[in-house]
Design an enzyme around this catalytic site. Structure first.
Site, PDB file in Angstrom:
ATOM      1  N   GLN A   1       2.540   5.756   2.401  1.00  0.00           N
ATOM      2  CA  GLN A   1       2.473   5.976   0.855  1.00  0.00           C
ATOM      3  C   GLN A   1       2.367   7.146   0.490  1.00  0.00           C
ATOM      4  O   GLN A   1       2.434   7.287  -0.779  1.00  0.00           O
ATOM      5  CB  GLN A   1       0.892   5.048   0.589  1.00  0.00           C
ATOM      6  CG  GLN A   1       1.031   3.672   0.995  1.00  0.00           C
ATOM      7  CD  GLN A   1      -0.552   3.067   0.421  1.00  0.00           C
ATOM      8  OE1 GLN A   1      -1.338   3.177   1.418  1.00  0.00           O
ATOM      9  NE2 GLN A   1      -0.476   2.884  -0.961  1.00  0.00           N
TER      10      GLN A   1
ATOM     11  N   LEU B   1      -2.426   0.979  -3.856  1.00  0.00           N
ATOM     12  CA  LEU B   1      -2.300   2.211  -4.742  1.00  0.00           C
ATOM     13  C   LEU B   1      -0.543   2.586  -4.997  1.00  0.00           C
ATOM     14  O   LEU B   1      -0.336   3.124  -5.857  1.00  0.00           O
ATOM     15  CB  LEU B   1      -2.880   3.590  -3.935  1.00  0.00           C
ATOM     16  CG  LEU B   1      -4.415   3.590  -3.866  1.00  0.00           C
ATOM     17  CD1 LEU B   1      -4.795   4.846  -3.151  1.00  0.00           C
ATOM     18  CD2 LEU B   1      -4.997   3.551  -5.040  1.00  0.00           C
TER      19      LEU B   1
ATOM     20  N   HIS C   1       1.485  -1.816   6.058  1.00  0.00           N
ATOM     21  CA  HIS C   1       2.296  -0.811   5.508  1.00  0.00           C
ATOM     22  C   HIS C   1       2.863   0.087   6.494  1.00  0.00           C
ATOM     23  O   HIS C   1       3.935   0.491   6.376  1.00  0.00           O
ATOM     24  CB  HIS C   1       1.084   0.289   4.865  1.00  0.00           C
ATOM     25  CG  HIS C   1       0.718  -0.098   3.357  1.00  0.00           C
ATOM     26  ND1 HIS C   1       1.697  -0.069   2.337  1.00  0.00           N
ATOM     27  CD2 HIS C   1      -0.297  -0.312   2.840  1.00  0.00           C
ATOM     28  CE1 HIS C   1       1.283  -0.159   1.306  1.00  0.00           C
ATOM     29  NE2 HIS C   1      -0.041  -0.350   1.425  1.00  0.00           N
TER      30      HIS C   1
HETATM   31 CO    CO Z   1      -1.575  -0.635   0.020  1.00  0.00          CO
END
Ligand code: CO
Length: 166
Positions: A51, A92, A138
């Site tokens: 991320q 996010l 992720h």
């Molecule tokens: Co996430």
């Protein structure tokens, strides 16, 4: 410490598989600290390194309850409970989008402490267990929206297209 830029849906780094961490050094410590600062600045409860654009198997969790702040390198699930539950999730990297995801209620995990490299084993339940499963996804290029039904994803498709276009 520094706040890193959070990558948004449509960025291809979010779909890639992250690599195992072998070196536990000062640079990794700094990265973990940066991830916490980045997550707190965005009011998140979990963050995975893809991320912020880095393909390392590193996740952090803080659900703001005592004893529920974690940083894990090379996280793995070694056991999942048969009981599962459904809860609304967000991410996010997919701002403004929420969806209900079914996840295991309790898990046993193995990981390395990113500060020392030491192997740790833990049992997690409730919200930390849910966040762990979300963040581990992720590292494999999987997003929570992948767990939704086609109908649910269809309803979100406009929002997702807007994020991709931005
Ligand atoms: Co996430």
């Amino acid at each position: 410490m520094a706040i890193r830029k959070i990558r948004i849906y449509g960025d291809e780094v979010l779909r890639k598989k992250a690599k195992v961490i072998k070196k536990f050094d000062k640079q990794l410590n700094k990265l973990v600290n940066d991830m916490f600062e980045t997550m707190y600045s965005a009011s998140g409860i979990g963050l995975a390194s893809p991320q912020i654009g880095l393909l390392k198997r590193l996740i952090i969790i803080d659900t703001y309850e005592e004893g529920e702040k974690f940083a894990f390198a090379n996280p793995k699930i070694t056991w999942k409970s048969d009981e599962s539950n459904v809860m609304k999730e967000g991410c996010l990297s997919i701002p403004g989008v929420e969806g209900e995801v079914r996840r295991s209620e309790r898990i046993k995990i193995k990981a390395n402490d990113p500060y020392t490299g030491e192997e740790v084993e833990k049992e997690l339940s409730g919200l930390p267990a849910r966040v762990f499963q979300h963040e581990l996804d992720h590292l494999n290029g999987v997003l929570f929206i992948d767990h939704l039904t086609n109908d649910e994803r269809m309803q979100l498709s406009r929002k997702l297209e807007e994020l991709t276009a931005a």
